[in-house]
Each structure stands twice: as C-alpha cells, then as structure tokens.
Design a protein around this motif. Structure first.
Motif, PDB file in Angstrom:
ATOM      1  N   TRP A  56      -2.936  -0.721  14.155  1.00  5.38           N
ATOM      2  CA  TRP A  56      -3.563  -0.963  12.842  1.00  5.38           C
ATOM      3  C   TRP A  56      -4.281   0.262  12.272  1.00  5.38           C
ATOM      4  O   TRP A  56      -4.024   0.718  11.161  1.00  5.38           O
ATOM      5  N   SER A  57      -5.194   0.802  13.091  1.00  6.00           N
ATOM      6  CA  SER A  57      -6.024   1.904  12.604  1.00  6.00           C
ATOM      7  C   SER A  57      -5.171   3.144  12.303  1.00  6.00           C
ATOM      8  O   SER A  57      -5.374   3.817  11.292  1.00  6.00           O
ATOM      9  N   THR A  65      -1.291   5.731   6.190  1.00 10.14           N
ATOM     10  CA  THR A  65      -1.044   5.239   4.844  1.00 10.14           C
ATOM     11  C   THR A  65      -1.954   5.943   3.841  1.00 10.14           C
ATOM     12  O   THR A  65      -1.548   6.294   2.741  1.00 10.14           O
ATOM     13  N   LEU A  66      -3.193   6.172   4.262  1.00  6.80           N
ATOM     14  CA  LEU A  66      -4.178   6.815   3.394  1.00  6.80           C
ATOM     15  C   LEU A  66      -3.766   8.245   3.076  1.00  6.80           C
ATOM     16  O   LEU A  66      -3.727   8.645   1.912  1.00  6.80           O
ATOM     17  N   ASN A  67      -3.470   9.009   4.094  1.00  3.74           N
ATOM     18  CA  ASN A  67      -3.094  10.409   3.903  1.00  3.74           C
ATOM     19  C   ASN A  67      -2.500  10.969   5.200  1.00  3.74           C
ATOM     20  O   ASN A  67      -3.185  11.026   6.209  1.00  3.74           O
ATOM     21  N   LEU A  95      -3.165   2.577   9.150  1.00  3.27           N
ATOM     22  CA  LEU A  95      -4.010   2.642   7.959  1.00  3.27           C
ATOM     23  C   LEU A  95      -4.336   4.088   7.608  1.00  3.27           C
ATOM     24  O   LEU A  95      -4.275   4.491   6.440  1.00  3.27           O
ATOM     25  N   THR A  96      -4.663   4.886   8.619  1.00  2.00           N
ATOM     26  CA  THR A  96      -4.987   6.299   8.381  1.00  2.00           C
ATOM     27  C   THR A  96      -3.771   7.038   7.823  1.00  2.00           C
ATOM     28  O   THR A  96      -3.882   7.818   6.887  1.00  2.00           O
ATOM     29  N   SER A 125      -6.256  14.065  12.804  1.00  2.00           N
ATOM     30  CA  SER A 125      -6.907  13.189  13.782  1.00  2.00           C
ATOM     31  C   SER A 125      -6.032  12.989  15.015  1.00  2.00           C
ATOM     32  O   SER A 125      -6.314  12.123  15.834  1.00  2.00           O
ATOM     33  N   MET A 154      -7.753  -8.202   3.126  1.00  2.00           N
ATOM     34  CA  MET A 154      -6.556  -8.388   2.317  1.00  2.00           C
ATOM     35  C   MET A 154      -5.431  -9.000   3.158  1.00  2.00           C
ATOM     36  O   MET A 154      -4.728  -9.913   2.709  1.00  2.00           O
ATOM     37  N   TRP A 196       0.823  -1.219   0.000  1.00  4.41           N
ATOM     38  CA  TRP A 196       0.000   0.000   0.000  1.00  4.41           C
ATOM     39  C   TRP A 196       0.848   1.256   0.000  1.00  4.41           C
ATOM     40  O   TRP A 196       0.493   2.260  -0.600  1.00  4.41           O
ATOM     41  N   THR A 234     -11.709  -5.087   1.765  1.00  2.00           N
ATOM     42  CA  THR A 234     -11.287  -4.231   2.877  1.00  2.00           C
ATOM     43  C   THR A 234      -9.828  -4.547   3.213  1.00  2.00           C
ATOM     44  O   THR A 234      -9.335  -5.630   2.870  1.00  2.00           O
ATOM     45  N   PRO A 235      -9.136  -3.625   3.859  1.00  3.93           N
ATOM     46  CA  PRO A 235      -7.729  -3.850   4.201  1.00  3.93           C
ATOM     47  C   PRO A 235      -7.540  -5.085   5.084  1.00  3.93           C
ATOM     48  O   PRO A 235      -6.586  -5.862   4.903  1.00  3.93           O
ATOM     49  N   GLU A 236      -8.473  -5.263   6.032  1.00  4.76           N
ATOM     50  CA  GLU A 236      -8.342  -6.389   6.962  1.00  4.76           C
ATOM     51  C   GLU A 236      -8.447  -7.710   6.212  1.00  4.76           C
ATOM     52  O   GLU A 236      -7.697  -8.656   6.450  1.00  4.76           O
TER      53      GLU A 236
END
Lengths: 267, 275
Positions: A147-148, A154-156, A151-152, A163, A215, A31, A211-213
């Motif tokens: 994890w969360s 990684t997204l942006n 992921l956030t 956040s 995957m 990712w 979903t990422p999970e």
C-alpha cells in the motif's frame, strides 16, 4: 438447507467478493489515470476465454493468463513512442476483436458469448465462489502489503526512487492485481463492465474522502451497496443483473457529485 | 568513504547531450551547491544521483544503504487523490504524530497539518515537502530549487534548518539553487555545471576573485561572477537568462545565440576564470 444452496445468496457473495478487491484497486486506477488500462486488460479476457475453450483448460486460467500478458505488455510499452491512450485503444479493441473471431472457431461448443461479455452472476457456482474469494483475498493482501509503496509511487516516481522503492516493481504489482480482478470478475459483471466496477465506486468515493485509505473504504462501501441494490433491482424489474449493478453504481456516482455541487466547501 | 561518487557520467536525453563526462564526489556532512544556466543539466544530475535516471557511460557509486531525502523541483498531485498533509508526511514510512508535528512546526507549517495537499499554496506546499524530507533523517539531502516559491523568512528559516541538520546529524546536502547570495554563504563547495563541470571550488575562493569583488557591491548580482568562466564550449541552445537579465555590464561580451554556432568556434572574447 445450506445457505450457499440459494443462488441469490451465492450471487450476493460473488458480487461482494469482486467489490472487495475491485474498489480499492479501482482507487489506484483513478489516481494513476489508467482507466483505459483496465479496459484493455478486460477486453483481452475475451481472447483468454476463446483460447481456454479451444485448449480445453479452465476459463479462469485462460483469462488470468491473457489479462496478465496484456497488463504487462501495456505497462512495458508505455512511454515508447505512442501516446498511452492510442496504445491502449489499439490493444484493447484488437484483442477484443481477435477474441470474438477466435471464439467463432471453437468447434462443437455453442458458446454463449453474452455470458462472458456481460457475466451471469445468478449462475455462480460454489466453485466459482471459492475462486472469486481466493482471488479477492490475494488482491487485498497484495494491496495491503504494498500500500505505502504504491501510494508513494503514484504520488511521484522520483520521490519513490529516492526512498529506495522501485516504481517499475509497483507497476507490476498493480498489473498483476488488475489481471486477477479481471479474471475473477468475468463471471459476475463480464468483460465489458469490469472497468465500470473498478472506476465508478472509486470515483464516487472521492467526494467524501480526505485520505487515500478512507477513499478505498468508502469505495468498497459504495461498491457493496451497488451489488446489493443491483441484485435487488434486477430481481424486481427482471433486468440483466450485471448491468443493473453498474447502473446502481452510476446512480450513486451522480448523487455523490450532486451532493458535492450543493456543498462545494466539503472536499 | 564518500557518500556518492560520480565518475565521468554522460547522458543524452532526446538526442541532446545533457551530461558530458561529469565527475563529482560528495563527502559526509558537506554542503555542495550546483549552479548553472537553465537547461545545463542540474536537475538531470540530481536524478542520476537518486537513481531515477541511468547514465549511458561512466560509473556511479552510492554508499551502501544511503538514506536520501529528496525535494523535487515540483510535485503534481492529482486532484482525484485525497491526501492530507499529515498523511503525506507518513509516505512511504509511517512517522509518529509528535515527529510529524515537530517537523511541520520547524518548517513553519504547523497549522497546515489537516489541510489537503491540493489546497496548499506554492510556498506552503514547498514547506511541507521540506518537512517530509527532513523527517526521514537522511544522510544526504537533495534539494532541487527547494526554496522556490518561499517568502524571504521562509527561505531563511529553511537554510537555517538545513545548517542545523548538518551540524547535529552530519547530513550532507546537495542542492540546486538560484539564490546565489545564499549559495555563497552556506555552501562548502560550489559546482558550476553547463553540461560538463565548468568550474568548482570553495565559495571563498570564488569570492576572492577580483571580478567577484567588483560585482559584490551590487548585492546578489555579485554572485553572478560565478558564471564568469570560459564559455568557449557554449551550448547554443542554452537559455542564458542570467546574462539577459543583468545586462552587458556584468558580462562584458555578446552572446550569440546563432544555432550554426559550433562548439569548435571560440567566442572572440575574454572571460574571467573564477575558480
């Protein structure tokens, strides 16, 4: 007779242990487009092996230390003048070269380099198994905990900062996890093929996941299948085990993408 | 106490002075809009406020534990990352299904719940981003051209939602917008940025200016009166697309884009000071 006395059982458990950590982590590698990051860290491991042999400390500690240094160096250097791929190419190959040269200086010991470049999963001891599963459990715990946030980020990164998260810290978490996986996987697939175990299951899983999970789960399944199939095939055809595992993973990748091509609607 | 206060923030990016002694305070519950030409540092200022960029000089104070909802100008999602709209709403903090569905319905995106983020159109994507930002019940909502790509009803719905959020929860809103007619209607304060704060004030104040009155009849173009302030410290490399777009009858002067045009040289023409 204890089940762990069978070298084949130990090999399978070692492979599964590595896959358990490498597959979910590999999803982040895919990712975040850091495939070469994995390579650089893995190649630094050879230098770690050489240093560990010369200073007579455990190979695991040497590899872990060097992989960690490499991962942190690269993540700190990124975005400072050189393009990421150039930087990674320089560090990956020069650390591999320095490692190979350094190993030749190690006196007295005849080092079987092949064992570190390609791993020797059939020679895994009970001690190695303990190290592998401890390392894998640590990586999994780290990923589960962050994890969360990971992921956030990684997204942006900006979205993550807004956040209240720190992308720098999450990058550090990934670097540490990567170094750990490299250190535990060196015995199983060797430094040259660790990146393959990170990337290929994750890349294969993309075709089937929504979903990422999901995957990460599918990648783990594909990795486990590659380990079992690879050990089986290596036994049947008398081929080197580590590379055979990677070959099976690559075949699954090809089949997964073929399946997607035939059904372009499913994503 | 102010939610955020900026005191004389300066920042250079790539050798260019993007922000030059910018001061700004945001109070709870107010709607503040930043306007300015392209490259005037609007997005950079928002990033300083969320903490993604650090100023070289000046001070920034955020209220302790300030909850910020942020909608970026654009968000690229790597195609290797599978992500449903529902999953996206739960990043980084899990939200209940009811809350997620309600937020999507409010944003006019209820039917998109199980779509992949990468399959959405620009407008749909923007609606989902807004739904996510509102879900966190922020004390400060930061919108970087948030309605970009939305159709007219979508845009109107969105501003109605922002207004309701401010009314019901007392949420402050800081936005960058090019929809100046909306700016005039919805904002408590307007800040015009061009590297530095050129002018700021209540939109009514701006709207009462004769130049603005004269232009207001032409609909949205009238709001361009906001730009009619002193340009004598013009930054040569700015892209004055607004002026270019609306011609010389709006701006009764000729902008030279000559690069040798120094900051010290005043433009030999008069601008209406509007705020």
């Amino acid at each position: 007779m204890n089940l762990l006395d069978d070298f084949l059982v130990r090999a399978i458990l070692a492979g599964l242990g590595v896959v358990l950590a490498a597959a979910p982590l590999g999803c982040f590698v895919v990712w975040r487009r850091m495939a070469y990051f994995g390579d650089a860290t893995a190649h630094a491991a050879i230098l770690g092996v050489a240093l560990a042999l010369s200073f007579n400390v455990s190979i695991f500690a040497g590899v872990l230390a060097l992989a960690l240094i490499m991962a942190l160096t690269v993540s700190n250097l990124s975005g400072r003048g050189f393009a990421m791929d150039t930087l990674l190419g320089v560090t990956a190959h020069s650390s591999l070269a320095f490692g190979l040269v350094a190993v030749s200086f190690v006196p007295g010991v005849r080092v079987d380099l092949m064992a570190y470049l390609f791993g020797d999963i059939l020679a895994v001891s009970k001690g190695d198994l303990a190290v592998i599963w401890t390392g894998a459990a640590l990586v999994l715990a780290l990923l589960y905990w962050r994890w969360s946030a990971l992921l956030t980020t990684t997204l942006n990164p900006d979205l993550a900062i807004a956040s209240g998260l720190s992308p720098k810290r999450e990058q550090m978490v990934l670097s540490v996890a990567l170094a750990l996986v490299v250190a535990v996987a060196i015995k199983v697939v060797g430094t040259l093929l660790i990146a393959a175990m990170l990337l290929i299951p994750a890349a294969s899983a993309r075709s089937f996941a929504r979903t990422p999970e999901r995957m990460a789960l599918i990648a783990t399944g594909i990795g486990a299948l590659s380990v079992l199939g690879g050990i089986e095939a290596a036994f049947a055809f008398d081929t080197p085990t580590g590379p055979t595992i990677v070959c099976i993973a690559a075949l699954i990748f090809a089949l997964a993408n073929l399946a997607r091509l035939l059904r372009p609607q499913t994503r | 106490m102010s939610l955020v206060s900026l005191d004389s923030i300066s920042l250079r990016l790539g050798g260019r002075q993007v922000l030059d002694h910018v001061s700004l305070t945001l109070e709870p519950g107010e709607i503040v809009t930043i306007v300015g030409p392209n490259g005037s540092g609007k997005s950079t200022l928002l990033k300083v406020i969320i903490g993604a960029l650090h100023p070289e000089s000046g001070r920034i104070n955020r209220q302790k534990g300030l909850k910020i909802g942020y909608v970026p100008q654009k968000l690229h999602i790597d195609p290797t990352l599978p992500l449903t709209v529902r999953r996206f709403l739960s990043l980084p903090n899990r939200v209940s299904d009811e809350a997620a569905h309600a937020a999507l319905d409010d944003a006019g995106a209820g039917h998109l719940c199980n779509h992949q983020m990468t399959d959405l159109s620009g407008g749909q994507f923007q609606r989902v981003l807004l739904a996510r930002a509102l879900l966190t019940e922020p004390e400060l909502l930061i919108l970087d051209e948030a309605t970009q790509g939305l159709d007219q009803p979508g845009s109107a719905d969105f501003y109605a939602q922002v207004e309701a959020l401010r009314r019901d929860k007392g949420c402050a809103v800081l936005m960058v917008s090019h929809e100046l007619h909306v700016v005039m209607a919805a904002s408590d304060r307007v800040v015009c940025l061009n590297g530095h704060v050129c002018c700021h004030g209540a939109p009514e104040h701006v709207a009462s200016a004769p130049e603005y009155r004269a232009l207001f009849g032409t609909g949205t173009h009238g709001a361009l009166a906001l730009y009619r302030h002193d340009h004598n410290h013009d930054h040569c490399d700015l892209d004055h697309d607004h002026e270019a777009h609306h011609g010389q009858q709006v701006h009764m002067h000729d902008h030279s884009h000559d690069r040798t045009h120094g900051d010290s040289q005043d433009h030999p023409h008069d601008h209406g000071e509007t705020a």
